[in-house]
Design a protein around this motif. Sequence first.
Motif, PDB file in Angstrom:
ATOM      1  N   LEU A  52      31.707  32.721  42.627  1.00  0.00           N
ATOM      2  CA  LEU A  52      33.037  32.304  42.159  1.00  0.00           C
ATOM      3  C   LEU A  52      33.977  33.483  41.947  1.00  0.00           C
ATOM      4  O   LEU A  52      35.196  33.329  42.041  1.00  0.00           O
ATOM      5  CB  LEU A  52      32.909  31.484  40.882  1.00  0.00           C
ATOM      6  N   THR A  53      33.430  34.673  41.654  1.00  0.00           N
ATOM      7  CA  THR A  53      34.304  35.836  41.479  1.00  0.00           C
ATOM      8  C   THR A  53      34.892  36.302  42.803  1.00  0.00           C
ATOM      9  O   THR A  53      35.950  36.930  42.827  1.00  0.00           O
ATOM     10  CB  THR A  53      33.539  37.022  40.841  1.00  0.00           C
ATOM     11  N   ARG A  54      34.230  35.984  43.904  1.00  0.00           N
ATOM     12  CA  ARG A  54      34.626  36.522  45.207  1.00  0.00           C
ATOM     13  C   ARG A  54      35.396  35.548  46.084  1.00  0.00           C
ATOM     14  O   ARG A  54      35.996  35.929  47.080  1.00  0.00           O
ATOM     15  CB  ARG A  54      33.374  36.980  45.978  1.00  0.00           C
ATOM     16  N   ASP A  56      38.157  32.697  47.392  1.00  0.00           N
ATOM     17  CA  ASP A  56      39.548  32.275  47.239  1.00  0.00           C
ATOM     18  C   ASP A  56      39.489  30.814  46.790  1.00  0.00           C
ATOM     19  O   ASP A  56      39.183  29.912  47.580  1.00  0.00           O
ATOM     20  CB  ASP A  56      40.291  32.414  48.564  1.00  0.00           C
ATOM     21  N   LEU A  57      39.753  30.559  45.508  1.00  0.00           N
ATOM     22  CA  LEU A  57      39.453  29.259  44.926  1.00  0.00           C
ATOM     23  C   LEU A  57      40.358  28.138  45.425  1.00  0.00           C
ATOM     24  O   LEU A  57      39.919  26.995  45.544  1.00  0.00           O
ATOM     25  CB  LEU A  57      39.542  29.345  43.394  1.00  0.00           C
ATOM     26  N   GLY A 179      32.658  32.916  36.275  1.00  0.00           N
ATOM     27  CA  GLY A 179      33.075  33.419  37.580  1.00  0.00           C
ATOM     28  C   GLY A 179      34.503  33.047  37.899  1.00  0.00           C
ATOM     29  O   GLY A 179      35.276  33.860  38.430  1.00  0.00           O
ATOM     30  N   ALA A 180      34.882  31.802  37.577  1.00  0.00           N
ATOM     31  CA  ALA A 180      36.255  31.368  37.834  1.00  0.00           C
ATOM     32  C   ALA A 180      37.253  32.162  36.992  1.00  0.00           C
ATOM     33  O   ALA A 180      38.332  32.534  37.484  1.00  0.00           O
ATOM     34  CB  ALA A 180      36.390  29.877  37.543  1.00  0.00           C
ATOM     35  N   ASN A 183      37.668  35.579  38.435  1.00  0.00           N
ATOM     36  CA  ASN A 183      38.441  35.473  39.669  1.00  0.00           C
ATOM     37  C   ASN A 183      39.918  35.278  39.372  1.00  0.00           C
ATOM     38  O   ASN A 183      40.781  36.022  39.867  1.00  0.00           O
ATOM     39  CB  ASN A 183      37.895  34.296  40.484  1.00  0.00           C
ATOM     40  N   HIS A 188      37.687  43.025  38.067  1.00  0.00           N
ATOM     41  CA  HIS A 188      36.713  43.574  39.006  1.00  0.00           C
ATOM     42  C   HIS A 188      35.535  44.148  38.217  1.00  0.00           C
ATOM     43  O   HIS A 188      35.717  44.948  37.293  1.00  0.00           O
ATOM     44  CB  HIS A 188      37.342  44.665  39.875  1.00  0.00           C
TER      45      HIS A 188
END
Length: 309
Positions: A52-54, A56-57, A179-180, A183, A188
């Motif tokens: 989720l950190t990486r 593109d939501l 994670g969201a 993001n 980072h």
Amino acid sequence: MQALIDVILPVFLVVAAGYLAAWRGWMTEASVDGLMKFAQGIAIPVLLFQALTRLDLAPIFEWRLLVSFYSGAFGGFLAGLFGARFLFRRSWEDAVAVGFVCLFSNSVLLGLAITERAYGADALGPNYAIIALHAPFCYFVGVLTMEGVRARGAGLGRTALKVVRSLAANPLIVGILAGALVNLGGLHLPAVVSDAASLIARAGLPGALFGLGGVLFRYRPEGDLRLIAYVVAVSLLLHPAITWTLGRALDLGPGPFRSAVVTAGMAPGVNAYLFASMYGRALRVAASSVLIATVLCIVTAWGWMQALG
């Protein structure tokens, strides 16, 4: 046939290895529980957090994807609920537990693993979107329906609050939300932290699949075979068929469409049995359905993937 050999069988061979280890006594129940606690409580939440950190939501949370998958899931729930009640003459409480089995597909342990092997890690974005809402959606539907048919206890409002608190303490939900937030906040992680997290995350799916085999060893198929066959058919055939039909009707893109159908076609997860156990209803049906559907999923998952091309 090559997809069956190259993609699906390796996943189920890991499950079978866990089953064999439990059957032969190489791992005790406590060992299996410990492995599952690590995999589901630590490693997979870290995996979801990293993913989720990486991502593109915005693109992956596409309404057509969610409508296609969750309409299929809810359709499976209704089929299980009313089928158990009116076709098999079970009590309403049993019928809700059966409906939950038809509702809750194994989106993480099987869905992620098979989608990744078939289409690569870059194809998992839609899977994560489904997983992010899976437990909240399923437990709200299941718990609120059960409390409604029981018409006693704390009432719907207080029950909903309990569900929210329970989900807030769920490691998978915590990993997804964390994670969201990272993001959306544009944060980072330091490289050393990210590398350590990657080491933990890589152990998640293999450990969980092996542990799943050990857990399934405890579930002995017995009795209620007609109802179990009905539940398995709803889970492995009806749910993905509804998702397929809606995905095509809504012109869902190829990647999200694949993820939705493959995930919808997975066997019920162990959470289906845990829900039945929580209310003491339809335990035999839930346990046997999880085991039998997981075995049959080897063939049905291959069939859906062949249809997808």
